[in-house]
Design an enzyme around this catalytic site. Structure first.
Site, mmCIF file in Angstrom:
data_model
loop_
_atom_site.group_PDB
_atom_site.id
_atom_site.type_symbol
_atom_site.label_atom_id
_atom_site.label_comp_id
_atom_site.label_asym_id
_atom_site.label_seq_id
_atom_site.Cartn_x
_atom_site.Cartn_y
_atom_site.Cartn_z
ATOM 1 N N SER A 57 78.657 86.003 23.818
ATOM 2 C CA SER A 57 79.042 87.396 23.513
ATOM 3 C C SER A 57 79.847 87.992 24.665
ATOM 4 C CB SER A 57 77.805 88.255 23.210
ATOM 5 O OG SER A 57 77.101 88.571 24.389
ATOM 6 N N SER A 58 79.502 87.610 25.902
ATOM 7 C CA SER A 58 80.197 88.198 27.054
ATOM 8 C C SER A 58 81.679 87.814 27.025
ATOM 9 C CB SER A 58 79.565 87.741 28.367
ATOM 10 O OG SER A 58 79.596 86.334 28.478
ATOM 11 N N ASP A 115 83.991 79.481 27.843
ATOM 12 C CA ASP A 115 83.665 80.458 26.801
ATOM 13 C C ASP A 115 84.878 81.322 26.466
ATOM 14 O OD1 ASP A 115 81.165 79.427 27.130
ATOM 15 O OD2 ASP A 115 80.140 81.338 27.377
HETATM 16 N N1 LIG Z 1 78.699 93.816 21.812
HETATM 17 C C1 LIG Z 1 78.517 94.078 23.102
HETATM 18 N N2 LIG Z 1 78.424 95.362 23.519
HETATM 19 C C2 LIG Z 1 78.246 95.623 24.826
HETATM 20 N N3 LIG Z 1 78.109 94.700 25.796
HETATM 21 C C3 LIG Z 1 78.174 93.413 25.450
HETATM 22 C C4 LIG Z 1 78.398 93.035 24.094
HETATM 23 N N4 LIG Z 1 78.432 91.697 24.050
HETATM 24 C C5 LIG Z 1 78.251 91.255 25.322
HETATM 25 N N5 LIG Z 1 78.087 92.269 26.165
HETATM 26 C C6 LIG Z 1 77.876 92.147 27.634
HETATM 27 O O1 LIG Z 1 77.653 90.775 27.922
HETATM 28 C C7 LIG Z 1 76.350 90.569 28.524
HETATM 29 C C8 LIG Z 1 75.722 89.289 27.992
HETATM 30 O O2 LIG Z 1 76.399 88.204 28.543
HETATM 31 P P1 LIG Z 1 75.675 86.842 28.895
HETATM 32 O O3 LIG Z 1 74.480 87.075 29.746
HETATM 33 O O4 LIG Z 1 76.730 85.958 29.421
HETATM 34 O O5 LIG Z 1 75.146 86.301 27.473
HETATM 35 P P2 LIG Z 1 75.966 85.669 26.255
HETATM 36 O O6 LIG Z 1 77.385 85.556 26.662
HETATM 37 O O7 LIG Z 1 75.324 84.334 26.046
HETATM 38 O O8 LIG Z 1 75.732 86.526 25.073
HETATM 39 C C9 LIG Z 1 75.551 91.801 28.142
HETATM 40 O O9 LIG Z 1 74.607 92.079 29.161
HETATM 41 C C10 LIG Z 1 76.614 92.890 28.081
HETATM 42 O O10 LIG Z 1 76.844 93.414 29.355
HETATM 43 C C1 LIG Z 2 76.089 78.212 31.520
HETATM 44 C C2 LIG Z 2 77.556 78.246 31.073
HETATM 45 O O1 LIG Z 2 78.023 76.888 31.031
HETATM 46 C C3 LIG Z 2 77.691 78.827 29.668
HETATM 47 C C4 LIG Z 2 77.160 80.223 29.523
HETATM 48 O O2 LIG Z 2 77.284 80.664 28.182
HETATM 49 P P1 LIG Z 2 76.523 81.953 27.668
HETATM 50 O O3 LIG Z 2 76.919 83.115 28.522
HETATM 51 O O4 LIG Z 2 75.039 81.684 27.793
HETATM 52 O O5 LIG Z 2 76.937 82.119 26.249
HETATM 53 C C5 LIG Z 2 78.354 79.022 32.094
HETATM 54 C C6 LIG Z 2 79.867 78.825 31.993
HETATM 55 O O6 LIG Z 2 80.323 77.741 31.581
HETATM 56 O O7 LIG Z 2 80.587 79.746 32.370
HETATM 57 MG MG LIG Z 3 78.122 84.782 28.459
#
Ligand SMILES: Nc1ncnc2c1ncn2[C@@H]1O[C@H](COP(=O)(O)OP(=O)(O)O)[C@@H](O)[C@H]1O
Ligand SMILES: C[C@@](O)(CCOP(=O)(O)O)CC(=O)O
Ligand SMILES: [Mg+2]
Length: 415
Positions: A143-144, A196
Site C-alpha cells: 500500500s505504501s 514495490d
Molecule cells: N490508503 C492510504 N492512506 C493513507 N496512508 C497510507 C495508505 N496506504 C498506505 N499508507 C501509508 O503507508 C504505510 C504502510 O506502509 P508499509 O508499512 O510499507 O505497509 P504496506 O506497504 O505493506 O501496506 C501506512 O502507515 C501509511 O502511512
Molecule cells: C521487505 C520488502 O522486501 C518488501 C516490503 O513490502 P511491504 O511494505 O510489506 O508491502 C522491502 C522492500 O523490498 O523494499
Molecule cells: Mg510498504
C-alpha cells in the site's frame, strides 16, 4: 495544471525475495489487479492551505501557506533536485510539521506527502489530496508504494514536470514516477529495494534487482501465469520500517550466517522467475518447493509471526498447498500456492477455516495487470459529483472497484 486530478496505482504480491531484495538480491513480484490505491486531487475550500484527507488511516490535516513558506525558506532549491537519496536538509526542515504526528501511521504518510510536495510543487496552496485504497494498509501488499506512485504521478502533473493533457504515459513519464515514488517509499520505510514502487508504476510482473551502485536491473515477465493461489491477511498489524530495520540488525550481528541466507534467497528468486516464465504441469512442483524454501529462509530472518505460521499449518494439515509470507512479514499477508488436484470445495473449506475461526481475510485477485494511470482531467471534472463520494470514509473497496477499477469500472484510464 487544472484540478481535479485522479490517479491510481496497484498493490503487489512478492512471490520470491522480500527482504533479500533490500540487500541487492534478485526478487520476483507481480501487481495485484483488483487491489489499488486512488488519489483525488481537488481544489481545497480554503485557498490558503493544503489539505490531506486520508480516511483509510483516519488522518485529516491542513497546513497553512505560511507554515509551508517557513519550511521552504530554510531549504536550498538544489536540496530537492537529487531524487535518489533523501535530502537531510529538507527532511530536517519538515520535522517541525511532522513532529506532532510522530509514532503514528500518520507520520509516515505525511512525511511521504510533504517531502514529495515540496520537491515537486513547492509551496502552492489551495489543493486538497484525498486517498482511498482497496488494499489492506500495512499488510505486505505494497500500500505504501501504491500511495507513493499515485502521489508521484499527480504531483508530477501538478508541478508541471509531466504533461498536462490526456496523452498516454511515456517511458520518460513512467521513469519519473518510478524515481519519485522510490523517494516516497524512502520516507515511509528508510531503505526500500524499489521493487514495490516499480511494480506499482509499471504493473505486470518483474524480476528485479537493486545493484550496489544504487541502479536497478529489471526484466518484465510478460507471460506471467495466473498461478492458483489464496492470499490471506492475518489482520495482524506491523510496520515494514520496523521489520526491515530488524533484518538489518540481525545481519550486522550474524553476518557469516545471514549473508548466505540472503544469497540463497536470491537463487530461489532467479530460479523461480525462470520457472514462472515457462510454467508447465511438470515444473509446478519445483515452484511449490521454492515457495516452501523461501518461507523457511524468511523464518530464519526472523520476520514470520505465529499468525502467519497458523496459515501455513492449516494449509499443510489440509494438504491444500504451499504457504509463504509475502511482503515484510511480522503479520500482514501470506500466499498459499494451491497443490494440483485440490478441489474448489477444499479451497473453500481452507478459506472458511481461516476466516471464521481466526478472523483472517482471504482475497481473490488476479496477478499482473496495469500499473499507474490517470483519468483525463475533463472526465474527472464532468463526473466529479459521482466520483467524490467514493473518497469518503464510508465507501468500501467494492464501491471503489465498481466505479473506478481500470478495465471494468465506469471510466477509461490512461496508462
Ligand atoms: N490508503 C492510504 N492512506 C493513507 N496512508 C497510507 C495508505 N496506504 C498506505 N499508507 C501509508 O503507508 C504505510 C504502510 O506502509 P508499509 O508499512 O510499507 O505497509 P504496506 O506497504 O505493506 O501496506 C501506512 O502507515 C501509511 O502511512
Ligand atoms: C521487505 C520488502 O522486501 C518488501 C516490503 O513490502 P511491504 O511494505 O510489506 O508491502 C522491502 C522492500 O523490498 O523494499
Ligand atoms: Mg510498504
Amino acid at each position: 495544471m487544472s484540478l481535479p486530478l485522479l490517479t491510481s496505482a496497484p498493490g503487489k504480491v512478492i512471490i520470491f525475495g522480500e527482504h533479500s531484495a533490500v540487500f541487492n538480491e534478485p526478487a520476483v513480484a507481480a501487481s495485484v489487479s483488483a487491489l489499488r490505491t486512488y488519489l483525488l486531487v481537488s481544489a481545497a475550500q480554503n485557498p490558503e492551505v493544503i489539505e490531506l484527507d486520508f480516511p483509510d488511516i483516519g488522518f485529516d490535516k491542513q497546513w497553512s501557506g505560511e507554515a509551508l513558506a517557513a519550511i521552504s525558506a530554510g531549504v536550498q532549491p538544489e536540496a530537492v533536485t537529487d531524487s535518489r537519496e533523501l535530502n537531510a536538509e529538507l527532511s530536517n526542515a519538515l520535522e517541525s510539521l511532522l513532529q506532532p504526528l510522530s509514532g503514528s501511521l500518520h507520520y509516515q504518510a505525511a512525511y511521504c506527502f510533504l517531502y514529495m510536495y515540496f520537491s515537486l510543487c513547492g509551496t502552492r496552496t489551495g489543493v486538497k489530496f484525498t486517498v482511498k485504497s482497496s488494499l489492506p494498509i500495512g499488510a505486505g501488499l505494497g500500500s505504501s508504494a501504491s500511495l507513493a506512485v499515485c502521489l508521484a504521478l499527480a504531483l508530477g502533473k501538478l508541478g508541471g514536470h509531466l504533461k498536462h493533457g490526456s496523452e498516454a504515459l511515456t517511458k520518460e513519464d513512467l521513469g519519473f514516477v518510478n524515481k519519485w515514488s522510490f523517494i516516497g517509499e524512502k520516507c515511509i520505510h528508510g531503505t526500500p529495494s524499489g521493487i514495490d514502487n516499480m511494480v506499482a508504476t509499471y504493473g505486470s510482473a518483474v524480476l528485479f534487482q537493486r545493484l550496489p551502485s544504487g541502479d536497478t536491473k529489471s526484466e518484465q515477465i510478460l507471460s506471467f501465469p495466473q498461478i492458483p493461489m489464496v492470499l490471506t491477511n492475518t489482520r495482524i498489524p506491523r510496520s515494514t520500517k520496523v521489520l526491515v530495520a530488524g533484518v538489518k540488525d540481525l545481519i550486522t550481528r550474524q553476518p557469516e550466517i545471514m549473508k548466505p541466507i540472503l544469497e540463497s534467497m536470491g537463487v530461489v528468486a532467479s530460479n523461480g522467475a525462470q520457472i514462472l516464465s515457462q510454467l508447465t504441469d511438470a515444473n509446478y512442483a519445483s515452484l511449490c518447493e521454492l515457495i516452501r524454501v523461501n518461507h523457511g529462509l524468511l523464518v530464519a530472518l526472523g520476520v514470520s509471526h505465529p499468525g502467519l505460521e497458523l496459515i501455513k499449518s492449516v494449509g499443510d494439515s489440509m494438504s491444500i498447498g504451499h504457504t509463504k509470507l509475502t511482503g515484510a512479514g511480522g503479520g500482514g499477508c501470506a500466499l498459499t500456492l494451491l497443490s494440483p488436484g485440490v478441489t474448489p470445495e477444499e479451497v473453500e473449506k481452507f478459506k472458511h477455516t481461516l476466516e471464521s475461526e481466526h478472523n483472517y481475510k482471504t482475497y481473490t485477485t488476479g496477478l499482473g495487470g496495469p500499473g499507474c494511470g490517470y483519468i483525463a482531467p475533463e472526465v474527472v471534472q464532468q463526473s466529479f459529483s459521482a466520483i467524490e463520494p467514493l473518497f469518503r470514509k464510508d465507501s468500501t473497496a467494492a464501491d471503489l472497484n465498481k466505479v473506478l477499477l481500470p478495465g471494468s469500472g465506469s471510466f477509461e484510464w490512461v496508462h
